[in-house]
Design a protein around this motif. Structure first.
Motif, PDB file in Angstrom:
ATOM      1  N   LYS A   1       0.832  -1.198   0.000  1.00  0.00           N
ATOM      2  CA  LYS A   1       0.000   0.000   0.000  1.00  0.00           C
ATOM      3  C   LYS A   1       0.867   1.249   0.000  1.00  0.00           C
ATOM      4  O   LYS A   1       1.948   1.278   0.586  1.00  0.00           O
ATOM      5  N   LYS A   2       0.354   2.285  -0.629  1.00  0.00           N
ATOM      6  CA  LYS A   2       1.033   3.570  -0.642  1.00  0.00           C
ATOM      7  C   LYS A   2       0.132   4.594   0.030  1.00  0.00           C
ATOM      8  O   LYS A   2      -1.026   4.749  -0.342  1.00  0.00           O
ATOM      9  N   TYR A   3       0.682   5.277   1.030  1.00  0.00           N
ATOM     10  CA  TYR A   3      -0.061   6.273   1.779  1.00  0.00           C
ATOM     11  C   TYR A   3       0.408   7.677   1.405  1.00  0.00           C
ATOM     12  O   TYR A   3       1.611   7.956   1.389  1.00  0.00           O
ATOM     13  N   LEU A   4      -0.550   8.572   1.123  1.00  0.00           N
ATOM     14  CA  LEU A   4      -0.270   9.991   0.950  1.00  0.00           C
ATOM     15  C   LEU A   4      -1.099  10.753   1.970  1.00  0.00           C
ATOM     16  O   LEU A   4      -2.329  10.635   1.998  1.00  0.00           O
TER      17      LEU A   4
ATOM     18  N   GLY B   1       2.652  12.189  -7.591  1.00  0.00           N
ATOM     19  CA  GLY B   1       2.777  11.998  -6.161  1.00  0.00           C
ATOM     20  C   GLY B   1       3.522  13.091  -5.429  1.00  0.00           C
ATOM     21  O   GLY B   1       3.607  13.070  -4.196  1.00  0.00           O
TER      22      GLY B   1
ATOM     23  N   TYR C   1      -5.546  10.009   4.953  1.00  0.00           N
ATOM     24  CA  TYR C   1      -4.648   9.609   3.875  1.00  0.00           C
ATOM     25  C   TYR C   1      -5.423   9.227   2.626  1.00  0.00           C
ATOM     26  O   TYR C   1      -6.580   8.811   2.690  1.00  0.00           O
TER      27      TYR C   1
ATOM     28  N   THR D   1      -3.480   3.800  -1.762  1.00  0.00           N
ATOM     29  CA  THR D   1      -3.577   2.990  -2.978  1.00  0.00           C
ATOM     30  C   THR D   1      -2.885   1.653  -2.726  1.00  0.00           C
ATOM     31  O   THR D   1      -1.916   1.570  -1.983  1.00  0.00           O
ATOM     32  N   ASN D   2      -3.421   0.640  -3.370  1.00  0.00           N
ATOM     33  CA  ASN D   2      -2.831  -0.699  -3.281  1.00  0.00           C
ATOM     34  C   ASN D   2      -2.717  -1.235  -4.695  1.00  0.00           C
ATOM     35  O   ASN D   2      -3.505  -2.081  -5.127  1.00  0.00           O
TER      36      ASN D   2
END
Length: 314
Positions: A54-57, A72, A306, A309-310
């Motif tokens: 997973k990507k956290y923003l 990003g 947040y 995305t996965n």
């Protein structure tokens, strides 16, 4: 009395007197460390689908919102409808920020990024010349700021320059606060001290006479709780610049549990607080509560939101 001893005595005293304040106030979920391997999912036809981590923003921190470009990179930090900062980028060697207050341009800042020397190439020349960065590319070595003072007769521009040097681990060791176009004051600086875990423990500011005028002290253990990883890329506001600009490297690997801020000469001022966190299963902070150390009173509660995305890689 050291910082952690003061924390423990305060906590025990409050338990005896009131019976309602608990040292173990934290209600966080114990974080689960994400796997370093890519998880796989079996499909009905036998095909294997690989799912990336997973990507956290971070999109919201308290009342502050953050928006991003499609790649990003940070695009805007909004504090209120009329106060915000816009960000642009140039060939990975410059970051520019423009801060607006009451919809008027107030501050323009340029962050200069040191680039690694290409194989067989020539070293990148920088001004002022500085040899400290050859082993730590892609970090900021110089910050130039133009602040616009708005007057009826017109704007006045105040320019400042800050030079950043790093230790042998690539963490900020010193910020020189002199303006290099003016007289050079070698003592006007901020020094940074780290523990063996690579976490910032002190940021100490000195004036032109080499007299200590401000110091922030960070603590990473409290109440017997385990040290927790800090998964957000942002730094606290100890650099006298925007904390959301991630061009200085990460100077604390773990979440701070307490901060003591002192100012000296001509008068002393102490701010002493500790933090409790709520943390999700991926180890990201979803809320930070700030308490006064002397009476355990809640000062501020800051929620975090947040965009997650996965992505799947087939």
């Amino acid at each position: 009395m050291n910082f952690i001893a003061q924390l423990r005595i305060t906590c025990i005293g409050l338990l005896v007197l009131t019976g309602i304040v608990s040292c173990n106030r934290e209600t966080a979920i114990s974080p689960v460390q994400p796997s370093t391997q890519q998880p796989t999912v079996g499909l009905d036809d036998g095909e294997i689908l690989v799912t990336a981590a997973k990507k956290y923003l971070l999109t919201k921190q308290g009342n502050t919102t953050l928006t991003y470009y499609a790649n990003g990179k940070l695009k805007r930090v909004t504090y209120s409808p009329t106060r915000y900062i816009d960000y642009t980028y140039q060939d990975s060697t410059r970051v520019f920020s423009s801060e607006y207050n009451d919809n008027k341009l107030d501050v323009v800042t340029t962050y200069y990024i040191h680039k690694a020397m290409a194989a067989g190439g020539q070293p990148v020349l920088i001004e002022p010349a500085n040899p400290y960065y050859k082993n730590y590319p892609d970090q900021c070595y110089l910050v130039k700021t133009e602040k616009y003072m708005h007057y009826k007769q017109g704007d006045e521009i105040v320019k400042t320059e800050r030079l950043y040097t790093y230790n042998d681990k690539g963490q900020i060791a010193n910020v020189n606060l002199s303006n290099f176009q003016e007289a050079y004051y070698p003592y006007k600086r901020i020094d940074f001290t780290y523990n063996t875990n690579g976490d910032l423990t002190k940021a100490t500011e000195y004036n032109t006479q080499n007299v200590k005028i401000r110091e922030s002290t960070y603590e990473y253990t409290a109440f017997g709780d385990p040290i927790r990883n800090d998964r957000n890329p942002f730094n606290p506001e100890e650099l006298q610049v925007d904390p959301y600009v991630t061009v200085f490297g990460k100077y604390s690997k773990h979440l701070a549990r307490g901060k003591k801020m002192e100012t000296f000469a001509p008068y002393n001022l102490v701010s002493n607080s500790y933090y409790q966190y709520a943390i999700n299963l991926d180890g990201y902070v979803t809320k930070q509560d700030t308490y006064a150390i002397f009476n355990a009173q809640l000062i501020q509660s800051t929620p975090y939101e947040y965009f997650v995305t996965n992505p799947r890689i087939q």
